[in-house]
Enzyme design. Structure first.
Site, mmCIF file in Angstrom:
data_model
loop_
_atom_site.group_PDB
_atom_site.id
_atom_site.type_symbol
_atom_site.label_atom_id
_atom_site.label_comp_id
_atom_site.label_asym_id
_atom_site.label_seq_id
_atom_site.Cartn_x
_atom_site.Cartn_y
_atom_site.Cartn_z
ATOM 1 N N LEU A 143 0.864 -1.174 0.000
ATOM 2 C CA LEU A 143 0.000 0.000 0.000
ATOM 3 C C LEU A 143 0.904 1.227 0.000
ATOM 4 O O LEU A 143 1.991 1.202 0.593
ATOM 5 C CB LEU A 143 -0.899 0.044 1.241
ATOM 6 C CG LEU A 143 -2.136 -0.838 1.302
ATOM 7 C CD1 LEU A 143 -2.893 -0.559 2.600
ATOM 8 C CD2 LEU A 143 -3.049 -0.620 0.112
ATOM 9 N N ASP A 144 0.452 2.297 -0.652
ATOM 10 C CA ASP A 144 1.214 3.535 -0.607
ATOM 11 C C ASP A 144 1.372 4.005 0.839
ATOM 12 O O ASP A 144 0.512 3.743 1.695
ATOM 13 C CB ASP A 144 0.504 4.634 -1.404
ATOM 14 C CG ASP A 144 0.509 4.366 -2.891
ATOM 15 O OD1 ASP A 144 1.345 3.569 -3.350
ATOM 16 O OD2 ASP A 144 -0.333 4.962 -3.593
ATOM 17 N N LYS A 145 2.444 4.716 1.093
ATOM 18 C CA LYS A 145 2.732 5.214 2.441
ATOM 19 C C LYS A 145 1.554 5.987 3.035
ATOM 20 O O LYS A 145 1.206 5.807 4.204
ATOM 21 C CB LYS A 145 3.976 6.105 2.385
ATOM 22 C CG LYS A 145 4.304 6.813 3.686
ATOM 23 C CD LYS A 145 5.503 7.742 3.514
ATOM 24 C CE LYS A 145 5.751 8.559 4.771
ATOM 25 N NZ LYS A 145 6.877 9.495 4.601
#
Length: 332
Positions: A143-145
């Site tokens: 998942l993106d940060k």
């Protein structure tokens, strides 16, 4: 100096990155040394060249080049120690746990993996998620940060292999909820815009609809709207490109609320008591379970999105079973 070694990947080691597999065998090896082996073609799998991120499968033969004695005698690096506070934090994120899988509600701001200037991340904190097992859980997707929501880890090699295969073959289905600024022109549809990474002063950024980009496909459906000011949108990505949903939402001229990176000033609503944080949430994941059947995991909305829902009058009890509805959106 050691000679050339050839190792067969064991059943329990399938599905993991070759650099991690190699460091388990030779804890003293640096990442830089492994990258060099790959660049020079010294490290090979079934006779073919590999990258450090290449995933190996059970039964494959890995050629390991000679390793200098000086490197063999280096002390192994100390394993990162997870603080008690971080251990409690990451354990509190667990929303599903069985013998094969752990699912987290990943908090925003926490990277999935380490990287440049990233020393605190899910992969490192997974040491605190071993519970009754000897090995830490393994990442099988990212998942993106800045995105919160469902993140799945495998608790053993066999589960990692099956889950990784499910993501690659698109058997895994991911549903995201977002609040966007403005309302998409069509209440549902497919965004088919290739994306490409580029680097600038602000760091890595992704552009949509550029020549040479990688195919990126996103299904979307508007669940509710607040006049013409904002809309609650469900996204189902068919591909998993970096920042794909954020870039595609901005390309529709309806940037995700709080996404200044891709929406600029237009990603914020003036005059409203609304959080400026990113309003993107990985709500549901449906995936074949390694032991059989289908596992569906759902993560509750973060507090800032729940508050925004209240402000706009969105009822979060709606939109909980959109996977079937997305099938009605035909391919372009």
């Amino acid at each position: 100096m050691s000679g050339v070694q050839k190792q067969i990947v064991g059943e329990a080691d399938g599905g993991q990155r070759i650099d991690r597999w190699l460091r388990r065998m030779f804890p003293h090896l640096s990442q830089g040394r492994i990258e060099k082996m790959c660049r020079k073609g010294e490290l090979r799998v079934d006779g073919g060249r590999v990258k450090s991120a290449t995933r190996i499968e059970a039964g494959q033969e890995v050629r390991i080049p000679p390793i200098p004695d000086a490197e063999l005698t280096k002390p192994a690096p100390k394993r990162d120690i997870v603080s008690e506070a971080d251990a409690e934090m990451i354990r509190a994120c667990v929303i599903w746990k069985d013998d094969h899988i752990i699912a987290l509600n990943k908090p925003p701001g926490l990277p999935t993996q380490g990287g440049s200037k990233q020393t605190r991340h899910v992969d490192g904190l997974a040491e605190a998620l071993k519970f009754d097992l000897d090995e830490k859980p393994r990442l099988v997707h990212r998942l993106d940060k800045d995105t919160r929501g469902v993140l799945v880890l495998a608790r053993n090699g066999a589960a990692a292999r099956k889950l990784t295969a499910a993501f690659r073959s698109k058997q895994a289905r991911k549903l995201y909820w977002a609040v966007v600024v403005g309302v998409p022109r069509s209440p549902e549809g497919i965004i088919d815009l290739a994306v490409a990474k580029r680097h600038g002063r602000g760091g890595e950024k992704v552009s949509a609809g550029v020549a040479g980009g990688k195919k990126a496909l996103t299904r979307y459906r508007v669940i509710d709207r607040a006049g013409g000011k904002a809309a609650w949108v469900a996204f189902e990505p068919e591909t998993g490109r970096t920042h794909q949903l954020r870039v595609h939402a901005a390309a529709m001229e309806t940037p995700i609320l709080g996404d200044g990176k891709y929406g600029g000033r237009e990603a914020f609503i003036a005059g409203e008591d609304i959080s400026r944080r990113l309003h993107l949430h990985a709500k549901n994941l449906r995936i074949p379970h390694p032991a059989g059947g289908i596992l569906e995991v759902s993560a509750p909305l973060p507090d800032h999105m729940r508050a925004t829902f209240r402000t706009f009058g969105f009822d979060d009890r709606a939109g909980n079973d959109l996977f079937q509805e997305f099938k009605d959106i035909s391919e372009p």
